[in-house]
Structures are given as structure tokens and as C-alpha cells.
Design an enzyme around this catalytic site. Structure first.
Site, PDB file in Angstrom:
ATOM      1  N   GLU A 187      -0.033  -6.112  22.934  1.00 49.27           N
ATOM      2  CA  GLU A 187       0.656  -5.429  21.434  1.00 49.27           C
ATOM      3  C   GLU A 187       1.346  -6.973  20.753  1.00 49.27           C
ATOM      4  OE1 GLU A 187       0.116  -4.335  24.948  1.00 49.27           O
ATOM      5  OE2 GLU A 187       0.214  -2.252  24.527  1.00 49.27           O
ATOM      6  N   PHE A 247       6.377   6.029  36.119  1.00 51.47           N
ATOM      7  CA  PHE A 247       5.894   5.133  36.152  1.00 51.47           C
ATOM      8  C   PHE A 247       5.597   4.590  34.632  1.00 51.47           C
ATOM      9  CE2 PHE A 247       1.398   4.526  34.641  1.00 51.47           C
ATOM     10  CZ  PHE A 247       0.776   3.218  35.194  1.00 51.47           C
ATOM     11  N   GLN A 248       5.897   3.705  34.666  1.00 51.84           N
ATOM     12  CA  GLN A 248       5.935   3.084  33.013  1.00 51.84           C
ATOM     13  C   GLN A 248       6.743   3.883  31.812  1.00 51.84           C
ATOM     14  OE1 GLN A 248       1.050   3.728  30.879  1.00 51.84           O
ATOM     15  NE2 GLN A 248       1.260   1.556  31.655  1.00 51.84           N
ATOM     16  N   LYS A 285       6.284  11.352  25.313  1.00 54.53           N
ATOM     17  CA  LYS A 285       5.223  12.465  25.132  1.00 54.53           C
ATOM     18  C   LYS A 285       5.168  13.979  25.150  1.00 54.53           C
ATOM     19  CE  LYS A 285       0.946  12.355  27.872  1.00 54.53           C
ATOM     20  NZ  LYS A 285       0.311  12.172  29.203  1.00 54.53           N
ATOM     21  N   MET A 319       5.422 -30.207  20.083  1.00 49.56           N
ATOM     22  CA  MET A 319       6.688 -31.087  19.187  1.00 49.56           C
ATOM     23  C   MET A 319       8.064 -31.019  20.560  1.00 49.56           C
ATOM     24  SD  MET A 319       8.944 -30.883  16.781  1.00 49.56           S
ATOM     25  CE  MET A 319       9.053 -30.499  14.966  1.00 49.56           C
TER      26      MET A 319
HETATM   27  C1  LIG Z   1       6.594 -19.139  22.791  1.00 46.15           C
HETATM   28  C2  LIG Z   1       7.426 -19.724  22.834  1.00 46.15           C
HETATM   29  N1  LIG Z   1       7.338 -20.671  23.817  1.00 46.15           N
HETATM   30  C3  LIG Z   1       8.258 -21.691  24.083  1.00 46.15           C
HETATM   31  C4  LIG Z   1       7.552 -21.814  22.936  1.00 46.15           C
HETATM   32  C5  LIG Z   1       9.360 -23.804  22.653  1.00 46.15           C
HETATM   33  N2  LIG Z   1       8.000 -24.844  22.034  1.00 46.15           N
HETATM   34  C6  LIG Z   1       8.096 -25.455  21.299  1.00 46.15           C
HETATM   35  S1  LIG Z   1       7.665 -26.659  20.073  1.00 46.15           S
HETATM   36  C7  LIG Z   1       6.561 -25.866  21.468  1.00 46.15           C
HETATM   37  C8  LIG Z   1       4.760 -26.896  21.117  1.00 46.15           C
HETATM   38  C9  LIG Z   1       3.606 -26.240  20.408  1.00 46.15           C
HETATM   39  O1  LIG Z   1       3.064 -26.769  20.435  1.00 46.15           O
HETATM   40  P1  LIG Z   1       1.066 -26.825  19.554  1.00 46.15           P
HETATM   41  O2  LIG Z   1       1.403 -25.055  19.093  1.00 46.15           O
HETATM   42  O3  LIG Z   1       0.741 -27.409  20.290  1.00 46.15           O
HETATM   43  O4  LIG Z   1       1.819 -27.059  18.267  1.00 46.15           O
HETATM   44  P2  LIG Z   1       2.031 -28.171  18.149  1.00 46.15           P
HETATM   45  O5  LIG Z   1       3.944 -28.448  18.295  1.00 46.15           O
HETATM   46  O6  LIG Z   1       0.740 -29.437  18.588  1.00 46.15           O
HETATM   47  O7  LIG Z   1       1.469 -28.615  16.871  1.00 46.15           O
HETATM   48  C10 LIG Z   1       7.050 -25.209  22.404  1.00 46.15           C
HETATM   49  C11 LIG Z   1       6.202 -25.340  24.105  1.00 46.15           C
HETATM   50  C12 LIG Z   1       7.990 -21.624  21.899  1.00 46.15           C
HETATM   51  N3  LIG Z   1       8.689 -22.279  21.037  1.00 46.15           N
HETATM   52  N4  LIG Z   1       7.768 -19.908  21.780  1.00 46.15           N
END
Ligand SMILES: Cc1ncc(C[n+]2csc(CCOP(=O)(O)OP(=O)(O)O)c2C)c(N)n1
Length: 565
Positions: free
Chosen positions: A50, A112-113, A162, A470
Site C-alpha cells: 500500500e 480483526f483488522q 464494510k 547521506m
Molecule cells: C523511510 C526513511 N528512513 C530513514 C531515512 C533517513 N535517511 C535519510 S537519507 C538516508 C540514506 C539514503 O540512502 P540511499 O537510499 O542509499 O541513498 P544515498 O544517500 O546513498 O544516495 C537515510 C537512511 C529517511 N529519509 N527515510
């Protein structure tokens, strides 16, 4: 005419011009799904999760400007939509989510759910409803779409038990909504327009900050006319990218945390900022006390609650941006700012985005530039969140309006795959490139199955650094390279995965293979995946650490260049 609640839902969706729905069925929403075959003009795309449905509806809404629609069942189906709903809320995306709920008699009994999805989504929707009678469905859906698409757009959730889907009621679709306190067309005072025009006339170093509002209100032509008539350089926020052509002589790029240094430095020197459909987000402003220290501010925003929230507006103008600009344009006088434009050119020369794109290595910046050159900027780029997102924002060319799709406000990793799917469904004519992080890709890559099943020809480019890049960058800079829980030491073989899902994939590990791989993907008539093996410890520059100012701006260290990145 009497109809079931389910028929009323579909009749109402049809009246609202919906033709695509993303979703997954389940017990509580099954009566609705079982009625779907009666509406062969409604295309339903069965996703694998989803969250995928929600981001796809969001991506579809962003590129088309129409309302994106997703369905989910009660409980886990509904909660799986939550990230996508929050993302749509943060970026003001017109979306309607319809969820099934347990039967009326079971509500409040931990059935449920059963989940109180209206309660859960209260702070992350523009509005939401629990519809307790079939007779209320038509009006509720009318109102939901009206709220989703007007004023500051956003997500609206409609939760339907539902048994309400099977209850019969008289169907008549209302022509209007009755929302006396919801005013989407506030009067624009001529006095304020004149004040704004006077500030523009007197300014020596004015800048336009163009945000997502330009895209949402389709004010591209008005923005361009304003910039060209007044000679004011245009800075675009992350979500404002592609609201103004990046190859326009007045385009100055993105400011802020990972913006162009020259754009942030120009803001320091500006004496007037025209914030157009933007909200002075912390990723743009950093430290509010030192942001734009010398500038008066004209703030045009559709949402009055944004005015004076972060920055005091010298002249606030509340209203739909396109309408406001159309009214403002006759008041402003033609002008040019040769000295100011020259000054910005000097800043551009002194602070290039990267000091050099090394010829060797697989630098992500160079890959993105190659991609833009090959597409001539005639692409729709959809990104995840992280380093690749910032590189894509910095190094891609956007010629067409509304061609950069990204999760700006929520920053939801996992957006890249399903949102690209939704964008491609909305723009079958466009070349949609999904720029993915290897981390974010793995959060929703199951949608590759949906993409193959429906032959949705998205091109995927994974920027594979084996890291949550990042976060690793923050660990590098702020935690002495202590890489805790950010290294994926054994990523799956993405090329084999692509093949397993039913699309071709190529690993690209050498620079000379970049262009041929991009060409191959573009020539391929269907979805395809490229796995770019980029350097593991490349950082994104410029970088202004969170909450700080241009005094703390970090640019690419020169020693990195010796290693070719
Ligand atoms: C759902 C989610 N979980 C954690 C984060 C924190 N976060 C921000 S950037 C990042 C790393 C992203 O890694 P990747 O997708 O491999 O991209 P890159 O930065 O290596 O280009 C994380 C864990 C986020 N933004 N979203």
C-alpha cells in the site's frame, strides 16, 4: 436512483474525473473491489504494497495536476498508506485515499483488522472522514476532492465501513459543496499589490525564491514574465526545481543545505526576496536569524498560516499564486539589474557546484550530467531521498515545467520506485527516469513487479554506493567517520533482481560504459534498470549543516579532486 455504497463510490469517482486508482484489496474493502468490474473505464493498478499505492497516487498527482487516488483495506492496509499520506501532506499533493473499515457494529471493539485510521491520519491529512451511511458517500467524496485540489492542496482520507459499501442509498451527485469557513479565493488588496510593486521598483539586489506553489498553481508563464520584466534572478527551492527553466539566463539554482553556494550567498546580499509559493523551510533558511539579513520580503502564499511562520513578511499576499502574479504584473515596471546579475556571475565563478568533474571514476554528478545531455533535459526525474536526490537536484537540467518529482518535505526513502511508476502512468508520453539510492530502492523495490506487470516503461538508475549515503556523510563530517549501521556490505545483485522481476538490467562500473548504458535504456521499449557503481564515500557539496548559516558553508575539499572523487 438507488445504488449500493460501492456503486456510489465509483459513480462519484467517475464524476470527479478519476481514471486511475492504485491499491490492494482486503476483507473490509472487498465489496468495493467486487463492484469495480462494473466500471471498465476505471483503471486499477494492483500494487505490491500500500505504500507503493500511496506514493504512486502521489507521483501521478504531481505530474498531472489531477487528484491521485489510492485504496487500502482496514487495519494494516490503511496503516501501510500512512507514509505516502504524510508525504503528500508535507508536499501539498492533491490526493484522496479511500480505506475500508470494519463493519459499523464492530467499530470500537478491537475487531480483526480494525484501526482508527481517521484518528491516525488526523495530523497528516488536510481533512478526513469516517462515513457511517451510504447516503453520505456522494457528498463526502465531492467534498473530499474539492478540499484535496483547492487552496493549498493535500491528502484527504475517506474511511468507509464494510457494510456501508453494500447498503443501498439514493444516488445524486451534488453540484457544489457547502463549506462556509473554507475560503480559497481571498480578496487580493490592490494596496498590497502596489506596495509590492514599489518594493520591487526600489530594490537594487532583488531575488525571486520560487517554490512548489509555482508548479501547483501552474504559474510558470507568470513567473517567467515577472522575472523577465523586472530582471530579477530566480532561485528555486528543491520543490520549485523545474518551475523555471534551468537553462534560463536568470536561473540561479537551488539554495540552502545542499543548494548552490552562490545561490545561498546571493540571498545573504539580497535587499529584497520575493518568496513565491514557498514556506521558508529550514532546509532553505538554515539559521533563521542570519537568513537574508538585509532583505525585505514579499511573501505570496495560498496558505495564510505560512505567512510570518518562519520569516516576517514586509508585504504578505495571500492567494493562488497564478492569480496574484497576474494581478501584480501590471503594477510592476520594466527594469534590469546588470550590476546585481554581474555580481551573481562572480559568485557563480568563485563557487562552482563541484570544482571539477574528474574525467576518471564514476562520479555521480557526471552521470547525471551525461543523462541530462542525452535527454536534452526533456525528462521527468523522480528521486528517492539522500545524496542521489541532492546530486539529481544539482546536476540535472530541467527544460520542461514540472519535471522534477521528489519527496521534499517528508524526505521519504522508498519514494523513488512507486512515485516514478505513478508519474509514468500519468505521463505515458514522457521519459521517466527514477534516480534511486540503493537503500531507498530496497524499501519499495517490490513495485518492480507492478511495473513489469503493467508494462510501465520507467528507467531506473540506482546510485549504488553500498551505503545509506547521506547518513554516512553526516557520520563522516560530524562523527569522525564512525560508520554505525549505514553500510550494506552485501547488497543483492540488482541486475539479477531486475531480471527476476522481468526487466533487463545492466551493471555500470566503468565510466566509458555510462553513456552506452543510458542510450540502451532509452532505446529499450519498456522498463529497464541500470546499477551504477558509484564511489562509496563521495559526499554532497556544498553543505550548510542543519540550522547554520552561509558562514559555515562547506564546499568540495580540493584534495578530493586528486583522487577523482
Ligand atoms: C523511510 C526513511 N528512513 C530513514 C531515512 C533517513 N535517511 C535519510 S537519507 C538516508 C540514506 C539514503 O540512502 P540511499 O537510499 O542509499 O541513498 P544515498 O544517500 O546513498 O544516495 C537515510 C537512511 C529517511 N529519509 N527515510
Amino acid at each position: 436512483m438507488k445504488m449500493t455504497g460501492a456503486q456510489i463510490v465509483f459513480e462519484s469517482l467517475t464524476r470527479e474525473g478519476v481514471n486511475v486508482i492504485f491499491g490492494i484489496p482486503g476483507g473490509a474493502i472487498l465489496p468495493l473491489y467486487q463492484t469495480l468490474p462494473e466500471y471498465p473505464n476505471l483503471r486499477h493498478i494492483l500494487t505490491r504494497h500500500e505504500q507503493g499505492a500511496a506514493h504512486a497516487a502521489d507521483g501521478y498527482a504531481r505530474v498531472t495536476g489531477k487528484v491521485g487516488v489510492a485504496f487500502g483495506t482496514s487495519g494494516p492496509g490503511a496503516t501501510n498508506l500512512v507514509t505516502g499520506i504524510a508525504c503528500a501532506q508535507m508536499d501539498s499533493i492533491p490526493t484522496v485515499f479511500i480505506t475500508g473499515q470494519v463493519g459499523r457494529a464492530a467499530i470500537g471493539k478491537d475487531a480483526f483488522q480494525e484501526t482508527d485510521i481517521a484518528g491516525i491520519t488526523l495530523p497528516i491529512t488536510k481533512h478526513n472522514y469516517l462515513v457511517m451511511n451510504a447516503s453520505e458517500i456522494a457528498y463526502t467524496i465531492k467534498e473530499a476532492f474539492y478540499l484535496a485540489r483547492t487552496g493549498r492542496p493535500g491528502p484527504v482520507l475517506v474511511d468507509i465501513p464494510k457494510d456501508v459499501f453494500v447498503e443501498q442509498a439514493e444516488f445524486e451527485y451534488p453540484e457544489t459543496v457547502d463549506l462556509p469557513h473554507y475560503n480559497v479565493q481571498p480578496a487580493i488588496k490592490t494596496e498590497a499589490l502596489k506596495q509590492a510593486a514599489a518594493l520591487i521598483k526600489d530594490a537594487k539586489r532583488p531575488l525571486i525564491l520560487a517554490g512548489h506553489g509555482v508548479i501547483i498553481s501552474h504559474a510558470y508563464n507568470e513567473l517567467r514574465e515577472l522575472a523577465e520584466k523586472t530582471g530579477i534572478p530566480v532561485i528555486t527551492t528543491l520543490l520549485g526545481i523545474s518551475s523555471f527553466p534551468s537553462n534560463h539566463p536568470l536561473c540561479v539554482g537551488m539554495p540552502g543545505m545542499h543548494g548552490m553556494a552562490y545561490a545561498s550567498l546571493a540571498i545573504d546580499e539580497a535587499d529584497l526576496l520575493l518568496g513565491l509559493g514557498m514556506r521558508f523551510d529550514d532546509r532553505v533558511t538554515g539559521d533563521l536569524k542570519t537568513f537574508a539579513p538585509n532583505a525585505k520580503i514579499i511573501h505570496v502564499e495560498v496558505d495564510p498560516s505560512e505567512i510570518n511562520k518562519n520569516k516576517h513578511a514586509t508585504v504578505p499576499l495571500v492567494g493562488d499564486l497564478k492569480t496574484v502574479l497576474q494581478k501584480l504584473l501590471p503594477h510592476v515596471q520594466p527594469k534590469t539589474h546588470p550590476d546585481w546579475v554581474k555580481r551573481i556571475d562572480v559568485l557563480k565563478k568563485e563557487h562552482p557546484p563541484v570544482r571539477s568533474i574528474a574525467a576518471n571514476g564514476m562520479r555521480p554528478q557526471a552521470i547525471l550530467q551525461t543523462l541530462s545531455k542525452e535527454t536534452k533535459g526533456q525528462h521527468v526525474i523522480v528521486t528517492g531521498v539522500g545524496q542521489h536526490q541532492m546530486w539529481a537536484a544539482q546536476h540535472s537540467t530541467f527544460v520542461n515545467p514540472n519535471s522534477f518529482i521528489t519527496s521534499g518535505g517528508l524526505g521519504a526513502m522508498g519514494f523513488e520506485v512507486p512515485a516514478a511508476m505513478g508519474a509514468q502512468v500519468g505521463r505515458p508520453d514522457a521519459t521517466v527516469w527514477s534516480i534511486c539510492g540503493d537503500g531507498g530502492f530496497q524499501m519499495t523495490m517490490s513495485e518492480l513487479a507492478t511495473i513489469v506487470e503493467n508494462n510501465i516503461p520507467v528507467k531506473f538508475a540506482i546510485f549504488n554506493n553500498g551505503f545509506l549515503g547521506m547518513v554516512r556523510q553526516w557520520q563522516d563530517i560530524f562523527y569522525k567517520k564512525s560508520y554505525v549501521a549505514t553500510n550494506y556490505t552485501r547488497n543483492p545483485d540488482f541486475v539479477k533482481l531486475a531480471e527476476a522481476f522481468g526487466m533487463p538490467g545492466r551493471r555500470v562500473a566503468r565510466q566509458e560504459d555510462v553513456l552506452p548504458a543510458i542510450r540502451e535504456a532509452m532505446a529499450h521499449n519498456g522498463p529497464m534498470l541500470l546499477d551504477f557503481m558509484i564511489p562509496q564515500e563521495e559526499n554532497v557539496f556544498p553543505f550548510i549543516p542543519a540550522g547554520q548559516s552561509t558562514a559555515q558553508l562547506m564546499e568540495e575539499p580540493v584534495e578530493d579532486l586528486a583522487h577523482g572523487g
